[in-house]
Design a protein around this motif. Structure first.
Motif, PDB file in Angstrom:
ATOM      1  N   ASN A 122       0.853  -1.187   0.000  1.00 19.66           N
ATOM      2  CA  ASN A 122       0.000   0.000   0.000  1.00 19.66           C
ATOM      3  C   ASN A 122       0.894   1.245   0.000  1.00 19.66           C
ATOM      4  N   ILE A 123       0.770   2.049  -1.039  1.00 20.91           N
ATOM      5  CA  ILE A 123       1.599   3.249  -1.191  1.00 20.91           C
ATOM      6  C   ILE A 123       0.709   4.469  -0.993  1.00 20.91           C
ATOM      7  N   GLY A 124       0.994   5.250   0.052  1.00 24.29           N
ATOM      8  CA  GLY A 124       0.153   6.383   0.400  1.00 24.29           C
ATOM      9  C   GLY A 124       0.306   7.560  -0.550  1.00 24.29           C
ATOM     10  N   ASP A 125      -0.542   8.561  -0.372  1.00 20.57           N
ATOM     11  CA  ASP A 125      -0.534   9.741  -1.229  1.00 20.57           C
ATOM     12  C   ASP A 125       0.798  10.491  -1.141  1.00 20.57           C
ATOM     13  N   PHE A 126       1.249  10.974  -2.287  1.00 25.35           N
ATOM     14  CA  PHE A 126       2.439  11.819  -2.403  1.00 25.35           C
ATOM     15  C   PHE A 126       3.730  11.128  -1.952  1.00 25.35           C
ATOM     16  N   VAL A 127       3.738   9.811  -2.014  1.00 28.76           N
ATOM     17  CA  VAL A 127       4.959   9.049  -1.718  1.00 28.76           C
ATOM     18  C   VAL A 127       5.891   9.129  -2.917  1.00 28.76           C
ATOM     19  N   ARG A 128       7.176   9.070  -2.637  1.00 26.06           N
ATOM     20  CA  ARG A 128       8.206   9.122  -3.683  1.00 26.06           C
ATOM     21  C   ARG A 128       9.056   7.858  -3.574  1.00 26.06           C
ATOM     22  N   LEU A 129       8.981   7.009  -4.606  1.00 25.30           N
ATOM     23  CA  LEU A 129       9.772   5.777  -4.658  1.00 25.30           C
ATOM     24  C   LEU A 129      10.838   5.962  -5.726  1.00 25.30           C
ATOM     25  N   ASN A 130      12.066   6.106  -5.286  1.00 26.05           N
ATOM     26  CA  ASN A 130      13.138   6.418  -6.225  1.00 26.05           C
ATOM     27  C   ASN A 130      13.721   5.154  -6.854  1.00 26.05           C
ATOM     28  N   THR A 131      14.676   5.350  -7.733  1.00 24.84           N
ATOM     29  CA  THR A 131      15.182   4.301  -8.618  1.00 24.84           C
ATOM     30  C   THR A 131      15.555   3.022  -7.862  1.00 24.84           C
ATOM     31  N   PHE A 132      14.980   1.898  -8.290  1.00 28.93           N
ATOM     32  CA  PHE A 132      15.253   0.562  -7.749  1.00 28.93           C
ATOM     33  C   PHE A 132      14.880   0.397  -6.275  1.00 28.93           C
ATOM     34  N   ALA A 133      14.031   1.271  -5.752  1.00 29.93           N
ATOM     35  CA  ALA A 133      13.458   1.006  -4.432  1.00 29.93           C
ATOM     36  C   ALA A 133      12.626  -0.266  -4.497  1.00 29.93           C
ATOM     37  N   ASN A 134      12.587  -1.005  -3.394  1.00 29.97           N
ATOM     38  CA  ASN A 134      11.933  -2.312  -3.374  1.00 29.97           C
ATOM     39  C   ASN A 134      10.986  -2.382  -2.175  1.00 29.97           C
ATOM     40  N   VAL A 135       9.689  -2.350  -2.463  1.00 29.16           N
ATOM     41  CA  VAL A 135       8.667  -2.421  -1.417  1.00 29.16           C
ATOM     42  C   VAL A 135       8.032  -3.806  -1.496  1.00 29.16           C
ATOM     43  N   MET A 136       8.359  -4.653  -0.538  1.00 30.85           N
ATOM     44  CA  MET A 136       7.939  -6.047  -0.620  1.00 30.85           C
ATOM     45  C   MET A 136       6.522  -6.245  -0.081  1.00 30.85           C
ATOM     46  N   HIS A 137       6.062  -7.489  -0.129  1.00 29.79           N
ATOM     47  CA  HIS A 137       4.659  -7.835   0.076  1.00 29.79           C
ATOM     48  C   HIS A 137       4.092  -7.311   1.397  1.00 29.79           C
ATOM     49  N   ASP A 138       2.859  -6.857   1.337  1.00 29.31           N
ATOM     50  CA  ASP A 138       2.084  -6.447   2.515  1.00 29.31           C
ATOM     51  C   ASP A 138       2.708  -5.284   3.280  1.00 29.31           C
TER      52      ASP A 138
END
Length: 214
Positions: A122-138
């Protein structure tokens, strides 16, 4: 490959990385709000400062805005300003990002090249995920937080709002990071992290000395 449809956008902040992300995803930049520039930036017109945004609203009210600043507290301040005027926001997502069909994405987010968002994240509003960031399950990333290049959130991680997870940092499985917290570059959070602190090291601690930058 079919060409993506052209979409219009106004960006807040003159940031070359975001301009190129727009160009690569077939967004047409109608203008830029920036407090320190006039004329043009990278070939796009500077409309004025943030204080000018209200008088331009009648002209651009149908065009979404994207906020470029990296630091969460600045992005939050700008979001409140532009929301109060009536602007709406868009997401900028690189075509090379891998996003699970079960992930939930908020509004106004950036997902850069090579990012992975795994199942049920779950990615909240106005989040910034930069190059090759890794957000794993749940995992959950709270509003306005920044996940820097190559940072990893292992499964079932909860990151509060307005956090900054530095480049190549890791948060271990099931850990919680309190809001407004900073995890320094290359650090490993092996325990839950309190709100509003800055930690560094492996294992990460609030007592540290470093000359590294985020």
């Amino acid at each position: 490959m079919d060409r993506l449809p052209v979409k219009k956008v106004i960006i807040v902040g003159a940031f070359q990385e975001i301009i190129e992300l727009c160009e690569n995803n077939n967004y047409r930049i109608e203008g830029i709000f920036n407090h320190s520039l006039t004329g043009e930036f990278s070939g796009y017109p500077i409309l004025g400062a943030d204080s000018d945004a209200e008088r331009f609203f009648s002209v651009y009210k149908e065009i979404p805005v994207f906020l470029t600043p990296d630091y969460p507290h600045i992005r939050q301040k700008l979001a409140r300003l532009y929301q109060s005027i009536g602007y709406r926001f868009c997401n900028l997502i690189a075509q090379s990002a891998a996003i699970s069909r079960t992930a939930h994405l908020g509004t106004g987010i950036m997902v850069q090249h090579g990012v992975n968002i795994s199942a049920n994240a779950n990615i909240g509003d106005f989040v910034r995920l930069n190059t090759f960031a890794n957000v794993m399950h749940d995992s959950h990333v709270g509003a306005y937080s920044t996940i820097a290049p190559n940072a990893v959130l292992l499964g079932k991680v909860t990151v509060g709002s307005s956090c900054y997870i530095g480049s190549s940092a890791t948060v271990l499985l099931g850990r919680t990071v309190g809001k407004s917290t900073t995890i320094w570059v290359r650090s490993v959070a092996v325990k839950n992290v309190a709100e509003g602190v800055t930690i560094a090291g492996n294992p990460a601690s609030a007592n540290f000395k470093t000359k590294d930058k985020l």
